[in-house]
Design an enzyme around this catalytic site. Structure first.
Site, PDB file in Angstrom:
ATOM      1  N   HIS A 238      -7.961   4.891  -7.503  1.00  0.00           N
ATOM      2  CA  HIS A 238      -7.596   3.493  -7.242  1.00  0.00           C
ATOM      3  C   HIS A 238      -6.559   2.989  -8.242  1.00  0.00           C
ATOM      4  O   HIS A 238      -6.655   1.880  -8.755  1.00  0.00           O
ATOM      5  CB  HIS A 238      -8.846   2.598  -7.231  1.00  0.00           C
ATOM      6  N   HIS A 349     -13.257   5.818   6.571  1.00  0.00           N
ATOM      7  CA  HIS A 349     -14.121   4.636   6.671  1.00  0.00           C
ATOM      8  C   HIS A 349     -13.719   3.852   7.904  1.00  0.00           C
ATOM      9  O   HIS A 349     -12.624   4.044   8.452  1.00  0.00           O
ATOM     10  CB  HIS A 349     -13.978   3.773   5.407  1.00  0.00           C
ATOM     11  N   HIS A 356     -11.809  -1.717   4.275  1.00  0.00           N
ATOM     12  CA  HIS A 356     -13.102  -1.027   4.334  1.00  0.00           C
ATOM     13  C   HIS A 356     -13.972  -1.934   5.188  1.00  0.00           C
ATOM     14  O   HIS A 356     -14.592  -2.870   4.702  1.00  0.00           O
ATOM     15  CB  HIS A 356     -13.708  -0.840   2.939  1.00  0.00           C
ATOM     16  N   GLU A 379      -8.660  10.558   5.833  1.00  0.00           N
ATOM     17  CA  GLU A 379      -7.859  10.610   4.605  1.00  0.00           C
ATOM     18  C   GLU A 379      -8.335  11.647   3.588  1.00  0.00           C
ATOM     19  O   GLU A 379      -8.740  11.291   2.479  1.00  0.00           O
ATOM     20  CB  GLU A 379      -7.836   9.227   3.953  1.00  0.00           C
ATOM     21  N   TYR A 383      -6.852  16.608  -5.526  1.00  0.00           N
ATOM     22  CA  TYR A 383      -6.322  16.028  -6.761  1.00  0.00           C
ATOM     23  C   TYR A 383      -6.558  17.013  -7.895  1.00  0.00           C
ATOM     24  O   TYR A 383      -7.697  17.312  -8.242  1.00  0.00           O
ATOM     25  CB  TYR A 383      -7.034  14.698  -7.054  1.00  0.00           C
ATOM     26  N   ARG A 400      -2.878  12.979  -0.961  1.00  0.00           N
ATOM     27  CA  ARG A 400      -3.770  12.438   0.077  1.00  0.00           C
ATOM     28  C   ARG A 400      -2.896  12.096   1.273  1.00  0.00           C
ATOM     29  O   ARG A 400      -1.750  11.663   1.097  1.00  0.00           O
ATOM     30  CB  ARG A 400      -4.512  11.177  -0.423  1.00  0.00           C
ATOM     31  N   GLU A 402      -3.301   9.954   4.900  1.00  0.00           N
ATOM     32  CA  GLU A 402      -4.241   9.039   5.570  1.00  0.00           C
ATOM     33  C   GLU A 402      -3.609   8.384   6.793  1.00  0.00           C
ATOM     34  O   GLU A 402      -2.506   7.852   6.716  1.00  0.00           O
ATOM     35  CB  GLU A 402      -4.662   7.938   4.574  1.00  0.00           C
TER      36      GLU A 402
HETATM   37  N1  GLY Z   1      -6.678   2.014   0.599  1.00  0.00           N
HETATM   38  C1  GLY Z   1      -8.057   2.156   0.413  1.00  0.00           C
HETATM   39  C2  GLY Z   1      -8.562   3.350   1.081  1.00  0.00           C
HETATM   40  O1  GLY Z   1      -7.793   4.186   1.492  1.00  0.00           O
HETATM   41  O2  GLY Z   1      -9.718   3.484   1.316  1.00  0.00           O
HETATM   42 MN    MN Z   2      -5.778   3.932   1.877  1.00  0.00          MN
HETATM   43 MN    MN Z   3      -8.601   4.225   3.503  1.00  0.00          MN
END
Ligand code: GLY
Ligand code: MN
Ligand code: MN
Length: 433
Positions: A238, A349, A356, A379, A383, A400, A402
């Site tokens: 994050h 999610h 979220h 996603e 890492y 990543r 996503e």
């Molecule tokens: N941007 C927050 C996530 O990918 O969960």
């Molecule tokens: Mn994200």
């Molecule tokens: Mn996300």
């Protein structure tokens, strides 16, 4: 507005008779002294009425199978409006929001005391930190103190969250259109970032290129704080400092999404700062992409995100074993979750009004199965930070990828496909615009 009235009706169908359901809006949040953060409405409140001012409360009353919608909101006030901006007021709220009645929020206690007459059930998520917790408690305490006069009949508190959140989990066709748009705009922001990225830029300068594109496409807000993480910073999941220079030879991971009419886009792309993947970067990138494509291929009704993640974990572990980044026996690495040193978050999610969004993944033994109308992210990531116990050549690579996916009756629809993700397409876009 039909969309909102239909939602209120469907929600009210789940209420017991002689009930009141109370939905506070959000309040403005102080940033420092006289300045506030940009206002964002409470998603549950917004879902039921589409009203975007702070200091409001929506109340649904169901008596004798008849449902009434009442709004508490700010009074019109010439001076306040000159200083701080337009307010809808009560009269206009009734017609514009198609509700039965509206009262000034200042009268909340007095009016609510009356509305509670003959009510048996109060639907409100107690202790959830909503903006009217204290004022609601004051009303109830004062009514209880007068209970000898028989004013209060409510005998139970119920939580409206389970049924409302179950509704939010399934996107109507109007919501699906908004999510398509959020996905498209988010994708255009990432395309611009790929086109504008240059070694030496600061991460937040690239962040603003994306957000500029969101604004050009007609949406002002991001769905969450953008992550623009060069090199090893990508291994901080994050990371939002976004204040370091982007180095020639590093990758940059960008996780950013536009919010369109309340609906979130959520895209991650990882690409080389200088437009060309190194051999090691390309190998890790391709492994993550293969995992992501395998996951997306499997998205359809009847399967769970947790179930799909099992396939992803196996593929990722096979890849990491082949590369010598993980060592040992495949089945043991999976069962002992050794891959969590490199892939430490979930596969995805639910997404909607919140990035979220509401809805639980469940447990591996009792997972929530996907159904048409739900929307999720996929996603996966790998890492490899500087302090990982691997050959030096892999260090500082964080990837990543996503995308946002709508579940359809026959399978799925990718909402964010307008931004490239194959190595070839990314390199072509970065080199030729
Ligand atoms: N941007 C927050 C996530 O990918 O969960
Ligand atoms: Mn994200
Ligand atoms: Mn996300």
């Amino acid at each position: 507005m039909t969309e909102f009235t239909t939602r209120r009706q469907l929600f009210a169908d789940t209420l017991l008779n002689n009930s009141i359901a109370i939905f506070p809006s959000n309040q403005e949040l102080t940033r420092s002294n006289d300045t506030e953060f940009r206002f964002r409405q409470n998603s549950d409140f917004y879902y039921l009425c589409g009203f975007n001012e702070p200091d409001a409360c929506l109340v649904l009353i169901k008596k004798e199978e008849c449902v009434k919608t009442i709004l508490f909101n700010r009074k019109k006030d010439k001076t306040a409006e000159i200083w701080h901006g337009y307010r809808l007021g009560q009269e206009a709220a009734i017609t514009e929001l198609q509700i039965d009645d509206a009262f000034p929020i200042d009268d909340f206690e007095v009016q609510l005391s009356q509305l509670l007459t003959d009510i048996e059930n109060i639907y409100y998520p107690v202790l959830s930190g909503l903006s009217l917790d204290q004022r609601l408690q004051n009303v109830l305490t004062s009514l209880r103190n007068k209970s000898r006069s028989g004013l209060i009949t409510a005998n139970q508190f119920l939580n409206w969250q389970p049924q409302l959140h179950e509704m939010r989990l399934f996107k109507s066709s109007a919501e699906q259109d908004l999510m398509r748009k959020a996905g498209e705009i988010s994708a255009l922001g990432h395309v611009r970032a790929m086109q504008r990225c240059k070694p030496g830029m600061l991460e937040f300068q690239l962040e603003l290129e994306i957000e500029y594109e969101f604004a050009k496409q007609g949406t002002r807000d991001v769905a969450y704080s953008s992550i623009v993480a060069g090199g090893n910073n990508a291994c901080i999941l994050h990371y939002t400092e976004n204040d370091k220079p982007l180095q020639n030879g590093d990758l940059v991971l960008i996780d950013a999404g536009a919010e369109y009419q309340g609906y979130a886009g959520d895209i991650t792309r990882t690409f080389p700062v200088n437009g060309r993947f190194s051999e090691e970067q390309a190998i890790i990138y391709q492994l993550v992409l293969d995992c992501q494509l395998l996951a997306i291929e499997n998205v359809k009704p009847g399967i769970s995100v947790l179930g799909i993640n099992k396939l992803v974990v196996r593929k990722m572990c096979e890849g990491l074993l082949n590369l010598g980044i993980m060592k040992g026996d495949l089945e043991t690495l999976i069962s002992e979750e050794k891959y969590k040193s490199f892939y430490m978050h979930g596969l995805g999610h639910f997404i909607g009004l919140d990035v979220h969004d509401v809805g639980e993944a469940g447990t591996i033994d009792n997972p929530r199965l996907l159904e048409a109308g739900m929307a999720i992210t996929i996603e996966p990531g790998i890492y490899i930070s500087h302090d990982a116990d691997v050959e030096d050549r892999w260090k500082g690579i964080g990837v990543r990828i996503e995308d946002d996916i709508l579940i359809t009756t026959t399978g799925h629809e990718v909402l964010t496909s307008a931004v490239p993700k194959t190595i070839k397409d990314i390199e072509t876009l970065m080199q030729h615009g």
